[in-house]
Design a protein around this motif. Sequence first.
Motif, PDB file in Angstrom:
ATOM      1  N   ASP A  39       0.816  -1.215   0.000  1.00 60.67           N
ATOM      2  CA  ASP A  39       0.000   0.000   0.000  1.00 60.67           C
ATOM      3  C   ASP A  39       0.849   1.265   0.000  1.00 60.67           C
ATOM      4  N   LEU A  40       2.172   1.107  -0.006  1.00 51.69           N
ATOM      5  CA  LEU A  40       3.077   2.258  -0.019  1.00 51.69           C
ATOM      6  C   LEU A  40       3.597   2.488  -1.433  1.00 51.69           C
ATOM      7  N   ASP A  41       3.474   3.711  -1.891  1.00 52.61           N
ATOM      8  CA  ASP A  41       4.045   4.097  -3.183  1.00 52.61           C
ATOM      9  C   ASP A  41       5.077   5.200  -2.903  1.00 52.61           C
ATOM     10  N   PRO A  42       6.325   4.795  -2.615  1.00 50.61           N
ATOM     11  CA  PRO A  42       7.339   5.791  -2.229  1.00 50.61           C
ATOM     12  C   PRO A  42       7.708   6.740  -3.358  1.00 50.61           C
ATOM     13  N   ASP A  43       7.563   6.318  -4.619  1.00 51.55           N
ATOM     14  CA  ASP A  43       7.936   7.184  -5.729  1.00 51.55           C
ATOM     15  C   ASP A  43       7.045   8.425  -5.796  1.00 51.55           C
ATOM     16  N   GLN A  44       5.745   8.231  -5.523  1.00 45.99           N
ATOM     17  CA  GLN A  44       4.814   9.353  -5.569  1.00 45.99           C
ATOM     18  C   GLN A  44       4.387   9.829  -4.184  1.00 45.99           C
ATOM     19  N   THR A  61       8.542  -6.595   8.659  1.00 42.21           N
ATOM     20  CA  THR A  61       7.482  -6.608   7.647  1.00 42.21           C
ATOM     21  C   THR A  61       8.156  -6.799   6.299  1.00 42.21           C
ATOM     22  N   THR A  62       8.148  -8.037   5.800  1.00 44.54           N
ATOM     23  CA  THR A  62       8.911  -8.344   4.592  1.00 44.54           C
ATOM     24  C   THR A  62       8.026  -8.646   3.389  1.00 44.54           C
ATOM     25  N   LYS A  63       6.921  -9.359   3.589  1.00 43.23           N
ATOM     26  CA  LYS A  63       6.040  -9.711   2.475  1.00 43.23           C
ATOM     27  C   LYS A  63       5.150  -8.518   2.109  1.00 43.23           C
ATOM     28  N   PRO A  64       4.822  -8.376   0.839  1.00 37.95           N
ATOM     29  CA  PRO A  64       3.970  -7.256   0.414  1.00 37.95           C
ATOM     30  C   PRO A  64       2.618  -7.214   1.118  1.00 37.95           C
ATOM     31  N   THR A  65       2.114  -8.386   1.526  1.00 34.56           N
ATOM     32  CA  THR A  65       0.793  -8.436   2.156  1.00 34.56           C
ATOM     33  C   THR A  65       0.861  -8.426   3.675  1.00 34.56           C
TER      34      THR A  65
END
Length: 269
Positions: free
Chosen positions: A196-201, A235-239
């Motif tokens: 849920d994180l979009d660091p680019d934007q 927290t390693t997995k995307p989910t």
Amino acid sequence: MTHHPDAPELDAARLLLAKMGVTPEDLLGAAAPKPQAPTFADYIPEVAKAVSPGTKRVYGTYWNRILEHWGDRHLDEPTTLEIQQLAEAVRSQVVVRRNARGGRGAAEHLIAAIRCLYNHAVADNLITEGDNPAKNATKPRRLASTRRGLTDNRLNEINHIAATTGDDPALDTLILRLHIETACRRGGALVLTLRDLDPDQCLIRLHEKGETVRWQPVSPTLMTHLREHAQQRGTTKPTDQLLRYRNGTPITRRRYDHLWTRIGTTSPG
């Protein structure tokens, strides 16, 4: 013109019915006895399986209260008056807190919870809409909201208490920063994941009440701290749930309860 059978015709009809083993009473079409509705103890667990986790969490406490009072009763037994009486009983037993509203919320939720049960019962043809006793039960009138914006001084005070007390100030201040920047609900923060994180934007995807999803801009500082928190706490997995304790265990609603209890008891206001 209506034909009225005479005596010989009636005698012939009786003779025919006797040969068929049918009595006049059989022809009256007496309705078969209606199956008895299930008890609350039998039906509530079934409804709980059919609702969303959020609905179950909100109504679960009140379904338990219904079970305490009416567990052995059948759905078609209580009256509208009895539902109102049960709501008032629940209202009178509410624990008084600083933000209490006289138990109105408890009574309102009790009636909403029992309406949910009866709506399912009507859909299952266990009772008719006309026999639904919860339909006419009235909820307490809602009072005007007491919510208001925080002053800068008050907000600074809350952040200071979170940063200087408790067993995990880094977690608590991150939680507060997340809510201050995004105005998200507690439920939205608890289901936040790495994907849920979009660091680019510098965007965060929030999943909130009513299955709504929104992308919320955040500051580069908050994005950096969220990603560092995820890396440091496993927290390693995307989910994976993002917000965690130092031992890597995901936080729950209880963290918020403890945080606001501590702020409430520490704050001079």
